[in-house]
Write an enzyme that holds these catalytic residues in place. Structure first.
Site, PDB file in Angstrom:
ATOM      1  N   ARG A 645       0.895  -1.219   0.101  1.00 53.40           N
ATOM      2  CA  ARG A 645      -0.054   0.176  -0.093  1.00 53.40           C
ATOM      3  C   ARG A 645       0.785   1.155  -0.003  1.00 53.40           C
ATOM      4  NH1 ARG A 645      -3.901   1.855   4.816  1.00 53.40           N
ATOM      5  NH2 ARG A 645      -5.152   3.173   3.687  1.00 53.40           N
ATOM      6  N   SER A 709       6.670  -4.619   8.079  1.00 53.79           N
ATOM      7  CA  SER A 709       6.186  -5.120   9.296  1.00 53.79           C
ATOM      8  C   SER A 709       6.950  -6.367   9.647  1.00 53.79           C
ATOM      9  CB  SER A 709       4.750  -5.392   8.971  1.00 53.79           C
ATOM     10  OG  SER A 709       3.986  -4.087   8.860  1.00 53.79           O
ATOM     11  N   ASP A 762       4.673  -2.097  11.694  1.00 49.94           N
ATOM     12  CA  ASP A 762       3.145  -1.832  11.588  1.00 49.94           C
ATOM     13  C   ASP A 762       2.581  -1.622  12.994  1.00 49.94           C
ATOM     14  OD1 ASP A 762       3.439  -4.514  12.499  1.00 49.94           O
ATOM     15  OD2 ASP A 762       1.966  -5.310  11.343  1.00 49.94           O
TER      16      ASP A 762
END
Length: 1053
Positions: A645, A709, A762
């Site tokens: 993203r 992450s 994250d």
């Protein structure tokens, strides 16, 4: 001789007639003898009369007696002194009695005539009383007709074709106890003016060894007839008090809720109230799920947690309670304040269930052997006029004056709530006809409810007379006899009607099973059955006569329906608890896990111990959460799963700080995830270039935050060395390398203009996102595909980073908690099988117990084991069920939805090639609940460790903080968030914790980290401009001259 004036003369005359010549002294002596003899006579008569009067006084339970004595006889009439002596002695012997003596003028002949007249009057009165009571005396033909009417009502209610007087409500109880149930269960019982909370302990292997503890609470009338919220808040308060009383407020107990009002059930733990009865009128309840109303009330109290497994009618609870003692018990009967019955019906005959099944699974046949307990709600029989032939004018009057005219007609003929009122109406009619109480209609007799049903079992004449006197009714012995007859007629009819209904039920069971003869036990409860001296015998005899092919045993319930609710809860849980027992944790166990986790936190923070610690406690070099002054245009990259993203985040200040975001999602193909690191970062750089071109920012060099992450070792904010891949990533040549440097190289190759200022996990991104909205946020948690947490630790405790001033966010990487064997005692065989089949055996053990990546697989392994042992799916195992990954965590969430969960369970199991029964679906739902509850409890235990750490660091008696939270499991599971919050608040009661959901994910968080870094850099630049531009800092001495500079300098790297 004893006349006062002529006594001596009369004496002389009598003695002369006898041929004697008495002297004066002789006459005096004879007169004295006569006086003594007559005095003795009057004294003896007085003593006998006193005994009679005392008996009468005692019979009437009076302190003083007023009475008239009729007297006749020559001695009494002619003796000049006898009456006076008799009267005096009687009054001396009974000073508390006012006795009037009346002389009979006409003698006993007139009395004989009067006796005849009285006998005629009584015979006439008896005929009139018998005529009045004749409609209550039902013939065998009438009782057979009632039985047939009840049978027709049962069949109509099962067919579900339009409204039916007999509702035949499914209870979703599929089988009775088998005697192996064990454990502790809470039973809650609301069925009248009292609410009962009960703890029931069943000992394994000891069928008759049950221990019960209970408290009874009175529900005030204003609460019964107030609002629904007030009623259920009261019930929640009573439960709280009972748990306090038992010292079990921290225990998580499965609970059964006995709710003795008509409910439409769609599941064992769902009951939609059809209508209130028994004087209840609480608003906003009818048409609502009473289990949900109770759960919401418990949630409002926020003091304890209950798992309400089942809601049951008191009749069903009675059947289950007796079935624990007698396996042949398949019928329940309530004969008390209300009247109702339930029984085990063949599932194929229940049209409501068949139609529901066909909607969800087509036209599949229900297995012949499947049964479900049906709550008949037989009190409604006759609401359609089918009992009008046996309804008397007195019944009609009672119905007219009731709170629900025209409803529950059978119940109004048979239940304790109405029998006393029927008797009162009959007595009132007889009195108006001059047949009772001398024809005097008192206000007492006209008062509804004055004649209670409990009076019907006092059948001795003395008891009847006492009751009438207690009610202020001036009655004779004849009145008492008539009242006794009325009570007997009304109660006998009630027992016979219940017997006729029961005969219909047991005959239906016999015919369902194709038997010539049925042996069955009926569990019974209710004051009318238990306390009335003849009710039970009449009911049993009527059932025997009307159902001659059934051998029916009536078994009174010793502990009532509360124990039955606990047994239903136990039956629901028992078969699978042997697999899931180790997944249930007490608060003591959870607090022990919390302490283990706290020790690991300290180990991970130590310089010398970090290398061997399971919690790596990675410094993130994020030293501040947003303070509201950030502004600018930023890009955030978010790589943590199969999707990549990119976001553009604009933070501006006009009237208030606002954030605008634009984002794009790009696929990360499997061949790139498992390829080389160069290909992976080239793909990221290419996506970034496309994004900037699409949004016309290709020529702008914007600050970039990179959410990565995966576990990284950081030495500064814009540097992160990958420790190990997780989440199926296996790109080569990346582990041990600085991912920022690899990405910068790819970006440069692509010709993209970008300045990567920060790389964050994250979890850190989530904390920063929520910190933008709430500056008290100092913890971030991810509960999704994976799980992790970060928090703001005091810099003086982080040995891996130099300096003591300020704070820094630490990425705990708590997924590895337990990799050193610290959690072996709570891991199950299913956890070990999950680990053996994973890509990283022996690693991330805590994550494998709680995260969404593994939860569905845990459920699948449990179901396979249960099916192999014949506890599910009739022992059938399909290839789909044996296929790894076929049950996903999203399926677990769907199955645990409160309303359509069982339907979803059936759909999901059908896709696995299974044909589950209703029991199977309930068991699967229970498995899912236990697995997800364990996850929430374990996360709560570790989070409690972090909160205790923050409280200790700050040296405060009470901590107020916010936890930022993200992840699909937390967001999508219908129960997870509530369970987590409650457990946390229970484990750390001295912490006020706000849970804040991250709406924009960790991508926005990376932008916020970048924005904070950019703000701090600008502040430091301004500070530097005020200093020697060649060297803005003094020589390093363990801390920086400026806190802002310290936040930026990352130890002057």
């Amino acid at each position: 001789m004893e006349e006062y004036k002529n006594g001596l003369k009369n004496t002389r005359d009598i003695l002369v007639e006898l041929g004697l010549n008495p002297s004066q002294d002789d006459c005096i002596a004879v007169q004295h003898v006569s006086t003594i003899v007559s005095f003795r006579s009057s004294n003896l008569v007085a003593a006998g009369l006193a005994a009679i009067l005392t008996r009468i006084k005692q019979n009437r339970h009076l302190r003083a007696l007023r009475i008239t004595v009729g007297v006749d006889g020559t001695v009494y009439k002619t003796h000049p002194q006898y009456p006076k002596r008799l009267h005096k002695v009687v009054r001396r012997l009974l000073p508390e009695c006012q006795v009037r003596f009346v002389l009979s003028d006409s003698g006993s002949s007139k009395g004989a005539a009067l006796v005849t007249a009285v006998a005629q009057r009584l015979a006439s009165r008896k005929r009139q009383v018998d005529e009045t009571l004749a409609p209550f005396k039902l013939s065998q033909e009438q009782l057979q007709l009632v039985k047939a009417t009840m049978r027709a009502g049962l069949e109509a209610g099962l067919k579900n074709k339009g409204p039916s007087a007999v509702k035949m409500l499914p209870s979703y109880v599929y089988h009775t106890p088998d005697g192996t149930e064990h454990g502790k269960y809470l039973a809650l019982d609301l069925g009248g003016t009292n609410f009962r909370a009960m703890l029931v302990k069943f000992k394994k292997g000891l069928q008759n060894n049950t221990r019960l503890y209970h408290k009874i609470y009175t529900v005030p009338l204003e609460i019964m007839q107030g609002t629904g919220e007030e009623l259920f808040d009261h019930l929640a308060q009573y439960v709280s008090d009972f748990l306090d009383y038992m010292g079990m407020k921290k225990a998580h107990l499965p609970a059964g809720f006995t709710f003795s009002f008509p409910c439409e059930q769609t599941a064992i733990d769902t009951g939609i109230l059809v209508s209130w009865t028994k004087g209840f009128k609480a608003t906003d309840c009818e048409g609502h799920d009473v289990v949900n109303l109770l759960r919401e009330a418990i949630k409002r109290r926020n003091e304890y947690d209950l798992d309400i497994v089942a809601v049951v009618n008191d009749t069903v609870g009675t059947m289950m309670s007796c079935a624990y003692e007698d396996p042949q018990c398949e019928v329940g009967l309530i004969a008390g304040t209300g009247s109702n019955a339930c029984y085990m019906e063949e599932l194929k005959n229940i049209e409501k269930i068949r139609q529901k099944k066909q909607k969800t699974e087509g036209d599949e046949e229900t297995p012949e052997t499947s049964r479900m307990c049906i709550n008949t709600e037989w009190g409604g029989l006759g609401d359609d006029g089918s009992l009008d032939d046996i309804i008397t004018p007195f019944d009609a009057e009672v119905d007219h004056n009731s709170v629900n005219p025209g409803k529950q007609r059978f119940e109004k003929l048979t239940s304790g709530m109405y029998l006393g009122e029927i008797v009162r109406e009959v007595l009132l009619d007889l009195t108006r006809g001059g047949l009772l109480f001398r024809g005097r209609v008192t206000e007492t007799l006209k008062t509804p409810g004055i004649f209670q049903t409990k009076y019907l079992d006092r059948l001795a004449l003395l008891q009847v007379r006492s009751i009438l006197q207690h009610l202020g009714l001036d009655s004779t012995c004849d009145d008492s006899i008539i009242v006794k007859e009325v009570c007997g007629a009304v109660s006998r009819r009630a027992a016979e009607l219940c017997g006729a209904g029961m005969a219909a039920v047991v005959d239906k069971i016999r015919e369902n099973r194709g038997l010539d003869h049925l042996n069955v036990t009926v569990g019974v409860d209710g004051a009318l059955y238990k306390l009335h001296p003849h009710f039970s015998g009449i009911l049993q005899e009527t059932t025997r006569v009307l159902a001659p092919q059934c051998n029916v045993t009536f078994l009174p319930s010793e502990e009532g329906s509360g124990k039955g609710a606990a047994l239903i809860t136990a039956v629901m849980s028992e078969d699978i608890d042997k697999y899931l027992y180790s997944m249930r944790f007490s608060d003591e166990t959870l607090l022990d896990i919390t302490q283990r986790f706290r020790k690991e936190l300290v180990t991970g923070l130590g310089r010398d111990s970090n290398a061997t610690a399971t919690l790596k406690m990675l410094p993130t070099f994020v030293r501040s959460i947003p303070d509201g002054s950030e502004k600018g245009d930023f890009i955030a990259l978010d790589l943590g799963g199969s999707n990549f993203r990119i976001l553009r985040v604009k933070v501006s200040h006009e009237k208030k700080q606002t954030v605008q975001m634009e984002s794009e999602i790009y696929d990360t193909p499997e061949d790139i995830i498992h390829g080389t690191g160069t290909r992976l970062f080239d793909h990221v750089a290419e996506c970034l270039g496309n994004f900037m071109e699409k949004h016309n920012i290709k020529d702008k060099k914007l600050p970039v935050g990179f959410t990565f992450s995966f576990p990284c070792q950081q030495t500064k904010l814009d540097e992160g060395f990958l420790i190990t891949w997780t989440k199926r990533f296996k790109a080569s040549g990346v582990e041990g390398m600085d991912v920022v440097q690899l990405l910068n190289k790819a970006i440069k190759k692509r010709g993209v203009s970008a300045d990567i200022m920060a790389v964050v996990n994250d979890t850190v991104g989530t904390m920063m996102t929520c910190g933008f909205d709430d500056q008290r946020c100092e913890v971030g948690i991810i509960i999704g595909t994976g799980t992790n947490a970060c928090y703001m630790e005091e810099l003086r405790h982080i040995d891996l980073v130099e300096g003591d001033e300020g704070r820094m966010c630490v990425n705990t990487e708590w997924g590895a908690f337990g990799d050193d064997g610290r959690l072996e005692d709570i891991r199950t065989e299913f956890d070990r099988e999950i680990d053996r089949g994973s890509l990283n055996p022996g690693c991330q053990l805590f994550e494998k117990m709680v995260s969404g990546m593994y939860m569905g697989e845990l459920v699948r392994l449990i179901l396979v084991k249960m099916a192999r042992e014949g506890l599910l799916f009739e022992g059938r195992i399909t290839p789909e069920l044996l296929t790894k990954g076929k049950i996903e965590t999203k399926h677990v969430s769907a199955i645990e939805k409160s309303k359509e969960g069982l339907i979803k369970a059936r759909e999901i199991l059908n896709k696995l090639g299974l044909e589950p029964s209703a029991d199977d679906c309930i068991a699967v739902q229970h498995v899912c609940a236990i697995v997800s509850f364990r996850s929430a409890n374990l996360v709560a235990a570790t989070l409690a460790g972090i909160l205790m750490r923050l409280k200790e660091n700050k040296g405060v008696s009470r901590l107020r903080t916010t936890v930022g939270i993200d992840g699909s499991l937390y967001k999508m599971h219908p129960q997870y968030a509530r369970r987590l919050h409650k457990t946390v608040r229970r484990l750390v009661p001295d912490c006020d914790v706000r849970f804040l959901l991250s709406e924009s994910g960790s991508g926005k968080g990376a932008a916020m980290v970048t924005a904070v870094a950019y703000r701090l850099a600008e502040q430091s630049r301004q500070i530097n401009e005020d200093r020697d531009p060649k060297w803005p800092f003094k020589k390093h001495s363990g801390h920086c001259n400026s806190q802002n500079a310290a936040n930026l300098c990352a130890k002057h790297s």
